[in-house]
Design a protein around this motif. Structure first.
Motif, short mmCIF file in Angstrom:
data_model
loop_
_atom_site.label_atom_id
_atom_site.label_comp_id
_atom_site.label_asym_id
_atom_site.label_seq_id
_atom_site.Cartn_x
_atom_site.Cartn_y
_atom_site.Cartn_z
N VAL A 60 0.90 -1.20 0.11
CA VAL A 60 0.02 -0.08 0.09
C VAL A 60 0.85 1.19 0.00
O VAL A 60 0.59 2.20 -0.81
CB VAL A 60 -1.02 -0.08 1.30
CG1 VAL A 60 -1.79 1.31 1.32
CG2 VAL A 60 -1.87 -1.09 1.16
N ALA A 61 2.02 1.28 0.77
CA ALA A 61 2.86 2.43 0.95
C ALA A 61 3.83 2.76 -0.44
O ALA A 61 4.08 3.74 -0.83
CB ALA A 61 3.80 2.20 1.98
N ARG A 62 4.02 1.44 -1.10
CA ARG A 62 4.89 1.71 -2.56
C ARG A 62 4.24 0.66 -3.63
O ARG A 62 4.80 -0.52 -3.66
CB ARG A 62 6.28 1.11 -2.03
CG ARG A 62 7.26 1.63 -3.01
CD ARG A 62 8.66 1.47 -2.52
NE ARG A 62 9.57 1.82 -3.38
CZ ARG A 62 10.07 2.88 -3.46
NH1 ARG A 62 9.66 3.99 -2.80
NH2 ARG A 62 10.98 3.26 -4.54
N MET A 63 3.11 1.28 -4.09
CA MET A 63 2.40 0.40 -5.09
C MET A 63 3.21 0.03 -6.30
O MET A 63 3.79 0.74 -6.97
CB MET A 63 1.14 1.09 -5.49
CG MET A 63 0.14 1.21 -4.46
SD MET A 63 -1.41 2.19 -4.91
CE MET A 63 -1.78 2.89 -3.37
N PRO A 87 2.96 -1.70 -10.29
CA PRO A 87 2.18 -1.65 -11.49
C PRO A 87 1.08 -2.71 -11.43
O PRO A 87 0.16 -2.56 -12.14
CB PRO A 87 3.16 -1.96 -12.87
CG PRO A 87 4.27 -2.57 -12.22
CD PRO A 87 4.51 -2.24 -10.86
N GLY A 88 1.00 -3.73 -10.73
CA GLY A 88 -0.21 -4.57 -10.81
C GLY A 88 -0.81 -4.47 -9.47
O GLY A 88 -1.92 -4.96 -9.23
N TYR A 89 -0.80 -3.29 -8.76
CA TYR A 89 -1.54 -3.39 -7.47
C TYR A 89 -2.98 -2.70 -7.85
O TYR A 89 -4.03 -3.29 -7.22
CB TYR A 89 -0.93 -1.96 -6.36
CG TYR A 89 -1.58 -1.95 -5.34
CD1 TYR A 89 -1.24 -2.67 -4.30
CD2 TYR A 89 -2.60 -0.93 -5.19
CE1 TYR A 89 -1.86 -2.45 -2.92
CE2 TYR A 89 -3.26 -0.78 -4.03
CZ TYR A 89 -3.03 -1.57 -2.72
OH TYR A 89 -3.43 -1.47 -1.47
N TYR A 90 -2.89 -1.75 -8.58
CA TYR A 90 -4.33 -1.19 -9.18
C TYR A 90 -5.03 -1.97 -10.04
O TYR A 90 -6.33 -2.13 -9.50
CB TYR A 90 -4.18 0.04 -9.83
CG TYR A 90 -5.15 1.06 -10.03
CD1 TYR A 90 -5.79 1.75 -9.11
CD2 TYR A 90 -5.78 1.36 -11.54
CE1 TYR A 90 -6.83 2.47 -9.06
CE2 TYR A 90 -6.92 2.12 -11.28
CZ TYR A 90 -7.42 2.71 -10.28
OH TYR A 90 -8.47 3.59 -10.31
N PRO A 91 -4.56 -2.77 -10.87
CA PRO A 91 -5.49 -3.88 -11.58
C PRO A 91 -5.98 -4.89 -10.80
O PRO A 91 -6.86 -5.21 -10.87
CB PRO A 91 -4.56 -4.24 -12.76
CG PRO A 91 -3.50 -3.28 -12.82
CD PRO A 91 -3.19 -2.77 -11.69
#
Length: 161
Positions: A34-37, A39-43
């Motif tokens: 959460v602190a360092r998202m 490129p796959g975090y949002y999808p």
């Protein structure tokens, strides 16, 4: 338990499948934290949320039978023309180099997209479709080429040299 709403069931299933596909595809990328998202975090997050909403909608479709009309036949004409318009846009803007088909550029691709998508309507008007494509092409040129300085090919290389 009977299906209360076919529309809700099919919409929920569609949302669940699309959300699961996005979440599954996101595992190919670094998710991070959460602190360092990554490129796959949002999808991944959107896929999980969409799948959960889809499950809720699908579950709400069960219950007492209602007098809601059933889903009618598939509207093939709009389906074919809308999908075809998007495919034509992709092919025209990028070309098919493996088949020797060159890129046609942004302006012809937008014109083809708008005209083909307009054919989906039973109230098709060539004059209206051409005027809409001219407005969309001019707006796209202004935003993407002039304001954002993106290197789009506007016309076929045979025209521009």
């Amino acid at each position: 338990m009977a299906i209360k709403s076919q529309r809700d069931l099919l919409a929920g299933m569609m949302f669940t499948i699309v959300g699961a596909a996005f979440a599954f595809g996101a595992r190919e990328y670094n998710v991070g934290s959460v602190a360092r998202m990554g490129p796959g975090y949002y999808p991944l997050l959107l896929g999980i949320i969409l799948a959960a909403i889809g499950l809720l909608v699908a579950l709400q479709s069960f219950g007492q039978q209602s007098d809601e009309e059933k889903i009618g036949p598939i509207a093939w004409r709009p389906l074919i023309f809308i999908i075809g318009a998007n495919l034509a846009f992709g092919i025209l803007i990028g070309g098919l180099p493996s088949l020797g088909f060159p890129a046609m550029g942004l302006i012809p691709a937008i014109a083809a997209l708008v005209v083909l998508a307009s054919l989906a309507s039973t109230e098709f008007s060539l004059k209206r479709a051409l005027s809409q494509s001219a407005i969309l092409a001019a707006g796209s040129w202004l935003v993407f080429v002039k304001l954002l300085s993106l290197p789009f090919q506007l016309w076929p290389t045979a025209i521009t040299g």
